[in-house]
Motif scaffolding. Structure first.
Motif, PDB file in Angstrom:
ATOM      1  N   UNK A  10       0.858  -1.194   0.000  1.00 14.50           N
ATOM      2  CA  UNK A  10       0.000   0.000   0.000  1.00 14.50           C
ATOM      3  C   UNK A  10       0.887   1.234   0.000  1.00 14.50           C
ATOM      4  N   UNK A  11       0.607   2.132  -0.921  1.00 15.34           N
ATOM      5  CA  UNK A  11       1.376   3.377  -0.988  1.00 15.34           C
ATOM      6  C   UNK A  11       0.459   4.551  -0.620  1.00 15.34           C
ATOM      7  N   UNK A  12       0.697   5.133   0.546  1.00 18.52           N
ATOM      8  CA  UNK A  12      -0.081   6.293   1.007  1.00 18.52           C
ATOM      9  C   UNK A  12       0.765   7.554   0.903  1.00 18.52           C
ATOM     10  N   UNK A  13       0.130   8.661   0.558  1.00 17.31           N
ATOM     11  CA  UNK A  13       0.862   9.918   0.392  1.00 17.31           C
ATOM     12  C   UNK A  13       0.121  11.069   1.094  1.00 17.31           C
ATOM     13  N   UNK A  14       0.792  11.678   2.046  1.00 14.17           N
ATOM     14  CA  UNK A  14       0.231  12.832   2.775  1.00 14.17           C
ATOM     15  C   UNK A  14       0.898  14.071   2.189  1.00 14.17           C
ATOM     16  N   UNK A  15       0.134  14.801   1.389  1.00 15.58           N
ATOM     17  CA  UNK A  15       0.759  15.823   0.557  1.00 15.58           C
ATOM     18  C   UNK A  15       0.765  17.229   1.144  1.00 15.58           C
TER      19      UNK A  15
END
Ligand SMILES: [Zn+2]
Length: 711
Positions: free
Chosen positions: A204-209
């Motif tokens: 799983x690739x999560x990104x908090x931008x």
């Protein structure tokens, strides 16, 4: 303060306290904590981890991008505990020298970097079953095998090396590989999920931008069911255990409606890519991680538990934190109120919006009570307080409920529009930043031009609260009502004599008038010209102030107030009438309220005061109140009936236990059964103790009753 005179805390519904002169906990002996200094600004963490839940092990790396805040930057100190560093490499994959200490990792660079440059390096590390920050849980009756994190307040560095203090905000990615029967939740947007069939894994690739503080970083791994919901284009999902799906659907249903409420109230559109909620065995209430709140498993319960154990307020509270705490964040733990008082005030605002004025008033009163309990039994401290052993120390009843009550006073003084305009301005001006209390004080000045430093000085930077002794007298001849107000708080420990406005309400047979007056001195006498003898005089009409007070009133005025005031005033009058409990008209007035008041807390207050009369004639009334539509009134009636210790009521209590659909009322029925001390009830109680209930309230009550009979 006077130790002999008991001060009625209406708010405590309606327990009596004796005020002690000494604080039980001397918070001033705690060490002074300054804001941490740092020599770099972390920009981005790209954390890649692989998990082995069976062996409670994880390994991976954090690729750190940062910018020095000084010249000649040759080494970087990262917070890291319980993590074992394997290697550190620079952006060209060249190894860097490092030293691992108990709490830190020091990385040395072959050259010095200057202020404003950007550098990137990667720390490769592993860990096994850490004690803090990240938790592996085995499968139990109540939860599946899973992983969850509690990064708050400074435990993020137990699962990834970082600069772990809230004033540094960073963006991040979290790329997590697990066996393909697990799902992974984290902050921000889900970029993708890649499956490796051969290995039987998913990544799983999560990104908090947008930048956020490290204590808001979260990770949850488990065989969750995902219930999908939304607010327009905003995904709103609930990650729960399989067994909880049906209950979770109705428990979380109001989430989009709550987000929408806060969007409009704060005039700042929800700031994050999505909003998720997940349950965990490691949480009591909730943790407002950015866009992904972790809630205690107790959030999920059956429908009949909702009346006594609702999580709705906590769900709203954590949502409000997405603005107050996550979007703008306390700079240091001394300013915890900027997160928690604002969150707590927001959950009050939601309650008032959703459940109406009466429930709202009562919720706020409950918050005031909670603070006063701490003030009387533990300590009083300023709300902004830089003395603490651990960050957690400031997460107390001064921060949550007192700060919320203080915000309510501030709103009263500023007026609704300027108050909410200021909140909006504060959010927009400081979005994605760390702030302290002075930033908020400046926001008020920016918006309103008004300097309210005097208010902050009294209520935020000094300890305590006002205690008023109030009396009034009417002079028939001059038609003057004289109102005397004396501030009786102990001012020896830095608690001030308060300067504060208050609304005085005067009700006569012909008219209702309200007048705002300013209290400035220890003793004040106000005179009001009134054409007729007042039926009722209200001090602090609207209940805006955080205060304790005594107000001696005649039987006649209390009976009028019991009928005509707002819910807080009616409840207070019902409790004050205990002083007149031998007067038939007082008893009759209370019976009428116990039966007919439209608000449950007034009915409950009337039942409790009537209980103090111990009149045998009231048994039938109390039995009838055991069928009140509100479980809290039923519980109070059962308690009062139990205090008769009448073995003739044994079968009644058993019947109530079997028929009531409230776990709390059932528990009270068992305690009352215990008070009858009939040994023949032991086997019934032992059976009852086997029943499952939220927080084990039934078992605990049954055990108490068994002891009571056997003592
Ligand atoms: Zn909170």
């Amino acid at each position: 303060m006077n130790t002999k005179k008991s001060i009625i805390l209406l708010f405590l519904l309606f327990s009596f306290f004796y005020i002690s002169d000494a604080q039980k906990v001397d918070v001033y002996k705690r060490p002074l904590k300054y804001e941490r200094s740092r020599d770099y600004d972390a920009k981005h963490y790209r954390i890649t981890l692989t998990f082995d839940l069976d062996n409670k092990y994880f390994c991976g790396e954090n690729r750190i991008t940062l910018s020095p805040l000084k010249d000649d930057f040759k080494e970087c100190v990262l917070d890291a505990e319980e993590l074992i560093t394997d290697t550190v490499i620079d952006s060209q994959n060249q190894p860097l020298r490092f030293k691992q200490k108990d709490k830190y990792l020091i990385v040395h660079f072959p050259k010095a970097y200057s202020y404003g440059e950007t550098l990137t390096f990667t720390v490769k590390y592993h860990a096994k079953d850490p004690k803090y920050g990240l938790f592996f849980d085995d499968e139990r009756l109540t939860n599946p095998k899973m992983v969850s994190t509690v990064s708050w307040p400074e435990y993020a560095h137990h699962w990834f090396p970082c600069y772990d203090f809230p004033h540094d905000k960073v963006t991040n990615e979290l790329i997590v590989t697990v066996k393909n029967n697990y799902k992974v939740l984290s902050n921000g947007r889900l970029v993708n999920v890649k499956e490796d069939r051969k290995k039987g894994t998913k990544t799983y690739h999560w990104s908090q931008e947008q930048p956020h503080s490290t204590y808001l970083f979260m990770l949850a791994i488990g065989p969750f069911e995902i219930i999908q919901d939304s607010l327009g284009p905003l995904p709103v999902n609930y990650w729960v255990y399989k067994k909880d799906v049906e209950d979770a659907k109705w428990i979380f249903k109001k989430t989009p409606y709550m987000i929408e409420f806060f969007n409009k109230l704060f005039e700042y559109e929800y700031p994050w890519a999505k909003y998720d909620q997940v349950t965990s065995p490691r949480m009591g209430g909730g943790a407002e991680n950015t866009s992904a709140t972790v809630l205690g498993e107790q959030a999920i319960h059956d429908r009949r538990a909702e009346q006594d154990f609702s999580f709705e307020r906590i769900i709203a509270h954590e949502i409000a934190h997405q603005w107050w705490g996550d979007l703008i964040t306390l700079r240091t733990w001394a300013h915890t109120w900027l997160n928690e008082s604002f969150g707590t005030y927001s959950d009050y605002l939601y309650t008032r919006y959703d459940k109406g004025e009466d429930e709202g008033s009562f919720a706020l009163l409950g918050k005031k009570n909670q603070y006063l309990r701490e003030a009387h039994t533990r300590y009083m401290r300023p709300i902004v307080f830089d003395r603490y052993d651990h960050a957690q120390d400031n997460f107390d009843s001064h921060t949550y409920p007192k700060g919320a009550a203080v915000l309510h006073m501030l709103r009263f003084i500023m007026g609704d529009k300027p108050f909410f305009r200021t909140l909006k301005h504060f959010l927009h001006k400081h979005e994605f930043q760390a702030v302290d209390t002075h930033d908020f004080m400046i926001a008020i000045k920016d918006v309103t031009g008004q300097n309210l430093d005097w208010f902050f000085e009294q209520f935020i930077f000094k300890p305590g609260h006002p205690v008023f002794d109030i009396s009034h007298a009417w002079d028939e001849e001059s038609k003057i009502l004289e109102l005397r107000v004396v501030q009786t708080q102990d001012i020896s420990r830095g608690i001030p004599i308060y300067k504060i406005p208050v609304i005085i309400g005067i009700v006569t047979p012909k008219e209702n008038t309200s007048e705002k007056v300013w209290i400035k001195k220890k003793k004040e006498v106000f005179e009001f010209s009134v054409t007729e003898k007042p039926l009722m005089v209200r001090f602090d009409e609207g209940n805006y102030l955080l205060k304790e007070w005594t107000f001696d009133k005649s039987l006649e005025e209390l009976l009028y107030q019991l009928k005509a005031d707002d819910v807080i005033g009616r409840s207070w009058a019902a409790s004050e009438l205990a002083k007149f409990r031998n007067e038939p008209c007082a008893v009759n007035g209370l019976i009428d309220k116990a039966q007919n008041d439209k608000f449950w807390a007034v009915r409950r207050s009337a039942v409790e005061t009537l209980g103090k009369t111990k009149q045998k004639e009231l048994v039938d009334l109390f039995k009838e109140k055991c069928s009140d539509k509100n479980s809290k009134v039923r519980t109070a009636a059962l308690r009062v009936l139990g205090d008769y210790k009448n073995s003739g009521l044994v079968s009644f209590f058993r019947e109530r236990f079997e028929k009531d659909d409230s776990y709390l009322a059932q528990a009270e029925a068992l305690r009352s059964l215990g008070k009858c001390r009939d040994r023949l009830q032991l086997s019934f109680l032992k059976n009852a103790a086997k029943m499952r209930s939220p927080r084990n309230v039934i078992k605990r009550a049954a055990d108490w009753a068994i002891k009571e009979i056997q003592r």
